[in-house]
Design an enzyme around this catalytic site. Structure first.
Site, PDB file in Angstrom:
ATOM      1  N   LYS A 109       0.856  -1.191   0.000  1.00 22.34           N
ATOM      2  CA  LYS A 109       0.000   0.000   0.000  1.00 22.34           C
ATOM      3  C   LYS A 109       0.889   1.236   0.000  1.00 22.34           C
ATOM      4  O   LYS A 109       1.759   1.380   0.884  1.00 22.34           O
ATOM      5  CB  LYS A 109      -0.842  -0.028   1.264  1.00 22.34           C
ATOM      6  CG  LYS A 109      -2.252   0.441   1.100  1.00 22.34           C
ATOM      7  CD  LYS A 109      -2.984   0.103   2.395  1.00 22.34           C
ATOM      8  CE  LYS A 109      -4.313   0.760   2.437  1.00 22.34           C
ATOM      9  NZ  LYS A 109      -4.892   0.651   3.781  1.00 22.34           N
TER      10      LYS A 109
HETATM   11  C1  E4P Z   1      -8.236   0.951   4.318  1.00 21.53           C
HETATM   12  O1  E4P Z   1      -7.526   0.575   3.421  1.00 21.53           O
HETATM   13  C2  E4P Z   1      -8.210   2.333   4.846  1.00 21.53           C
HETATM   14  O2  E4P Z   1      -6.955   2.639   5.376  1.00 21.53           O
HETATM   15  C3  E4P Z   1      -9.301   2.475   5.875  1.00 21.53           C
HETATM   16  O3  E4P Z   1     -10.516   1.997   5.315  1.00 21.53           O
HETATM   17  C4  E4P Z   1      -9.473   3.894   6.377  1.00 21.53           C
HETATM   18  O4  E4P Z   1     -10.615   3.960   7.188  1.00 21.53           O
HETATM   19  P1  E4P Z   1     -10.924   5.188   8.155  1.00 21.53           P
HETATM   20  O5  E4P Z   1     -11.197   6.393   7.322  1.00 21.53           O
HETATM   21  O6  E4P Z   1     -12.144   4.758   8.923  1.00 21.53           O
HETATM   22  O7  E4P Z   1      -9.728   5.373   9.032  1.00 21.53           O
END
Ligand code: E4P
Length: 217
Positions: free
Chosen positions: A83
């Site tokens: 990522k």
């Molecule tokens: C997943 O890949 C993301 O990092 C995550 O869904 C972010 O979620 P949040 O906005 O609730 O922190």
């Protein structure tokens, strides 16, 4: 639509993987810190539990640093997706890793143009954050619809739309209506998907009638 689970909590992942609903996992530095485990050790265990893509996020901000971290993360298991953030350095790292056959998830996407850039950089996934857009009074799901329309104009683009920052079951439903490829769902929201008061009432009524019949299976 594939369901990924948005957590680094092993207990949650083990429990939900057993339902057969978990096609992959997404983590981020916040979720890893919350889980309180060594990142690499936790990743090894997650990858053993879930054969689908497991996203592990780099924390370096420069391309060289991202690639160094990616090297360590991808050594954990074959199903690791690296990522990277939606920055020029992130997109450069994405292109290098994609050329090397590595799955890349470009995260922190808040516009359709950003999603297009991730696709052109060869990302396997782009993660638009719907909940964080809703938080600033924008329609997060409109972004998903825009990206779907744009990607459908170019069938050669292979990047999957991974709906992230999901806060409630309506986000999941809308993502499926739009035709998102993946939705990454927090454990509590995934558990909410099955709930319906008429299901509970129906089970109670059937069991009461069955008891009256005096029969057993
Ligand atoms: C997943 O890949 C993301 O990092 C995550 O869904 C972010 O979620 P949040 O906005 O609730 O922190």
């Amino acid at each position: 639509m594939k369901f990924f689970i948005d957590t680094a909590d092993l207990t949650e992942i083990r429990d939900l993987a057993a339902t057969g609903m978990v096609d992959g996992v997404t983590t981020n530095p916040t979720l890893v810190a919350k889980a309180g485990r060594d990142f690499i050790e936790a990743l090894k265990e997650i990858c053993a539990l879930v054969p689908g893509p497991v996203s592990a996020e780099v924390t370096a901000l420069d391309t060289a640093g991202m690639l160094r971290e990616a090297e360590k993360l991808r050594a954990v298991a074959k199903n690791i997706a690296i990522k990277v953030p939606m920055t020029w350095d992130g997109l450069k790292a994405c292109r290098t890793l994609a050329n090397d056959g590595v799955m890349v998830n470009v995260t922190l996407c808040f516009s359709a143009n950003q999603a297009l850039l991730a696709a052109k950089a060869g990302a396997a996934f782009v993660s638009p954050f719907v909940g964080r857009l809703d938080d600033i009074s924008q329609e997060g799901m409109e972004l998903i619809a825009d990206i779907r329309d744009i990607f459908d104009n170019y069938p050669a683009l292979e990047t999957e739309i991974l709906v992230a920052s999901v806060r409630h079951p309506a986000h999941v439903l809308e993502a499926a209506r739009i035709g998102a490829d993946v939705c990454t769902i927090p454990p509590n929201v995934l558990r909410q998907l099955i709930r319906h008061p008429l299901t509970d009432a129906g089970i109670a009524a059937f069991l009461a009638d069955w008891e009256k019949s005096g029969q057993k299976i």
